[in-house]
Design a protein around this motif. Structure first.
Motif, PDB file in Angstrom:
ATOM      1  N   ALA A  27      46.397  40.380  36.536  1.00 28.60           N
ATOM      2  CA  ALA A  27      46.267  39.627  37.785  1.00 28.60           C
ATOM      3  C   ALA A  27      44.921  39.861  38.463  1.00 28.60           C
ATOM      4  CB  ALA A  27      47.395  40.009  38.746  1.00 28.60           C
ATOM      5  N   GLY A 138      44.680  32.699  39.622  1.00 31.41           N
ATOM      6  CA  GLY A 138      45.969  32.448  40.234  1.00 31.41           C
ATOM      7  C   GLY A 138      46.807  31.381  39.581  1.00 31.41           C
ATOM      8  N   ARG A 198      47.726  38.658  43.487  1.00 25.80           N
ATOM      9  CA  ARG A 198      47.474  37.215  43.534  1.00 25.80           C
ATOM     10  C   ARG A 198      47.382  36.722  44.975  1.00 25.80           C
ATOM     11  NH1 ARG A 198      50.627  32.418  43.665  1.00 25.80           N
ATOM     12  NH2 ARG A 198      49.734  30.731  42.394  1.00 25.80           N
TER      13      ARG A 198
END
Length: 252
Positions: A27, A138, A198
């Motif tokens: 992430a 994202g 995120r």
């Protein structure tokens, strides 16, 4: 893999295991980084090794406009993936396209994907779960495909994953206690922390879009350039941008 100094609010980095660390690392990593495939391979192997309901795991990515398996714990997982690619439909492709988990709680009963059903049943698999994974931009960069022999064991795992992606969703096991399987708990905690990362990056992108009147893609490029210029990671740069929302982005 070096650990980022950034810790999402409420995280417990001091007890985070290798699987959760890899999910958070994904992430935090720019979506076009060469490190992505290494992280995905690590996630696949750790998931297959640690998460008790999972017999085999793989990862689907899109390459040159076509889906492909870039990491797998077994040739069995690859065979089930390949059946979906040949049919151009299946749970792993849906998860990657739509960006939400796609579960098949009883493979024998599914009518939606006949080639997937035939391949999976022929290899002794009875349930599956495909989970979209995202990197720094994202948006989903891959689908983590989990295949199991025991539908009853896979069902609680599916419910736990859905609580991360859609907390408002009505779950069949909503009153169940947390799993006694440490691997499942680590997978869930890693997904939760990845969503926290995120959120920080997306907040920073939203600020840049507002200040620059830019698109999401342009805002992400600005953040990437800023990170490179300052020698910081993407998540550090995003956290810094978010914490200084009253200051203009350099160059505006």
């Amino acid at each position: 893999m070096p650990k980022s100094p950034y810790s999402p609010p409420g995280s417990r980095r001091e007890v985070r295991g290798a699987l959760a660390d890899a999910l958070v690392g994904l992430a935090e990593t720019p979506s076009d980084a060469s490190l992505i495939d290494d992280l995905l391979q690590r996630i696949v192997q750790l998931t297959a090794d640690l998460v008790a309901p999972v017999s085999y795991a793989s990862v689907t990515r899109t390459r040159d406009g076509a889906p492909t398996t870039v990491a797998m714990s077994s040739e069995i997982a690859l065979a089930v993936d390949s059946a979906q690619y040949a049919d151009q439909t299946g749970p792993c492709l849906d998860a990657l396209d739509v960006g939400v988990p796609v579960a098949v709680p009883d493979i024998a009963a599914t009518m939606a994907w006949p080639r997937f059903r035939e391949a999976a049943l022929g290899l002794g698999l009875r349930a599956s779960l495909s989970i979209p994974l995202f990197a720094g931009a994202g948006v989903p960069v891959a689908a983590l495909n989990l295949y199991g022999h025991d539908p009853d064991m896979m069902a609680p795992l599916t419910d736990r994953v859905w609580t991360v992606y859609d907390p408002e969703r009505t779950r069949t096991g909503a009153s169940d206690p947390p799993s006694s399987d440490p691997g499942t708990e680590e997978l869930i905690s890693g997904l939760i922390e990845a969503f926290a990362v995120r959120a920080v990056i997306q907040q920073a992108l939203g600020m840049i879009m507002h200040q620059r009147r830019s698109t999401a893609e342009e805002a992400y490029l600005i953040l990437r350039v800023k990170a490179a210029e300052t020698g910081r990671s993407l998540i550090e740069t995003a956290a810094s941008t978010r914490h200084h929302d009253d200051r203009p982005i350099p160059g505006t």
